[in-house]
Design a protein around this motif. Structure first.
Motif, PDB file in Angstrom:
ATOM      1  N   ILE A  84     -21.411   2.024   0.906  1.00 65.20           N
ATOM      2  CA  ILE A  84     -21.531   1.241   1.821  1.00 65.20           C
ATOM      3  C   ILE A  84     -19.937   0.896   2.260  1.00 65.20           C
ATOM      4  N   LEU A  85     -19.887   0.976   3.781  1.00 67.84           N
ATOM      5  CA  LEU A  85     -18.437   0.506   4.340  1.00 67.84           C
ATOM      6  C   LEU A  85     -18.807  -0.622   4.981  1.00 67.84           C
ATOM      7  N   LEU A  86     -18.191  -1.595   4.634  1.00 67.72           N
ATOM      8  CA  LEU A  86     -18.134  -3.093   5.562  1.00 67.72           C
ATOM      9  C   LEU A  86     -17.035  -3.139   6.602  1.00 67.72           C
ATOM     10  N   VAL A  87     -16.965  -3.326   7.804  1.00 64.44           N
ATOM     11  CA  VAL A  87     -16.150  -3.394   8.488  1.00 64.44           C
ATOM     12  C   VAL A  87     -15.986  -4.785   9.339  1.00 64.44           C
ATOM     13  N   CYS A  88     -14.837  -5.193   9.462  1.00 63.34           N
ATOM     14  CA  CYS A  88     -14.403  -6.420  10.329  1.00 63.34           C
ATOM     15  C   CYS A  88     -13.083  -6.371  11.206  1.00 63.34           C
ATOM     16  N   ALA A  89     -12.569  -7.414  11.424  1.00 63.71           N
ATOM     17  CA  ALA A  89     -11.479  -7.295  12.141  1.00 63.71           C
ATOM     18  C   ALA A  89     -10.224  -7.270  11.235  1.00 63.71           C
ATOM     19  N   GLY A  90     -10.203  -7.782  10.191  1.00 68.56           N
ATOM     20  CA  GLY A  90      -9.092  -7.457   9.145  1.00 68.56           C
ATOM     21  C   GLY A  90      -9.502  -7.116   7.667  1.00 68.56           C
ATOM     22  N   GLY A  91     -10.798  -7.145   7.571  1.00 76.29           N
ATOM     23  CA  GLY A  91     -11.438  -7.040   5.980  1.00 76.29           C
ATOM     24  C   GLY A  91     -11.540  -8.129   5.154  1.00 76.29           C
ATOM     25  N   PHE A  92     -11.078  -9.221   5.616  1.00 79.33           N
ATOM     26  CA  PHE A  92     -11.202 -10.347   4.757  1.00 79.33           C
ATOM     27  C   PHE A  92     -12.555 -11.187   4.667  1.00 79.33           C
ATOM     28  N   SER A  93     -13.117 -11.342   5.707  1.00 74.80           N
ATOM     29  CA  SER A  93     -14.540 -11.923   5.618  1.00 74.80           C
ATOM     30  C   SER A  93     -15.491 -11.200   5.151  1.00 74.80           C
ATOM     31  N   THR A  94     -15.308  -9.519   5.473  1.00 79.65           N
ATOM     32  CA  THR A  94     -16.270  -8.595   4.830  1.00 79.65           C
ATOM     33  C   THR A  94     -16.303  -8.565   3.349  1.00 79.65           C
ATOM     34  N   THR A  95     -14.830  -8.664   2.859  1.00 73.09           N
ATOM     35  CA  THR A  95     -14.799  -8.936   1.512  1.00 73.09           C
ATOM     36  C   THR A  95     -15.906 -10.008   0.728  1.00 73.09           C
TER      37      THR A  95
END
Length: 110
Positions: free
Chosen positions: A3-14
Motif C-alpha cells: 500500500i502506497l499512501l500519498v499526501c502533499a508532503g508525506g507527513f499526515s499520511t505517515t
C-alpha cells in the motif's frame, strides 16, 4: 498487498499509515508482513508507484486526484481518495478496508 499512501508532503499520511499498521497488527486475521506500506509526498508518486499494489490518497490532494488516478491507471493500479472524515479521525481500520476492497475489485476486473 503493498500500500502506497500519498499526501502533499508525506507527513499526515505517515500518521494514517501508523494507524493502519496498528489495526493490522492487532488483527487476528491479518498479518503485518502481508501489508507493507509507505507514505510519500505526491512529488514522489511516479518514482514509487510501480513497487505498490494500491494507492491511497489523502483528502488534501483532492485537487490532484485526477492526475494521481491517471498515473495509477497507466500503471494498472487502483487509487482511492480517502474522505476527510476517515482521514481526520485517522481511522486506520476503514482505510485498510478500503485498500483491500480496491485491490480485490481491481484483481476481479482483470
Amino acid at each position: 498487498m503493498k500500500i502506497l499512501l500519498v499526501c502533499a508532503g508525506g507527513f499526515s499520511t505517515t500518521m494514517m499509515m501508523d494507524a493502519m499498521k496498528s489495526v493490522v497488527e492487532k488483527s487476528s486475521k491479518l498479518n503485518i508482513n502481508d501489508y507493507p506500506m509507505e507514505a510519500i509526498g505526491v512529488d514522489l508518486l511516479e518514482n514509487k508507484i510501480d513497487q505498490y499494489d494500491v494507492v491511497l490518497v489523502g483528502p488534501q490532494l483532492n485537487h490532484k486526484y485526477s492526475y494521481i488516478k491517471e498515473v495509477a491507471e497507466k500503471r494498472d493500479k487502483p487509487a482511492v481518495l480517502l474522505d476527510s472524515d476517515i482521514y481526520g479521525k485517522m481511522d486506520g481500520a476503514t482505510a485498510i478496508k478500503l485498500a483491500i476492497i480496491a485491490h480485490k475489485k481491481h484483481q476481479l476486473s482483470k
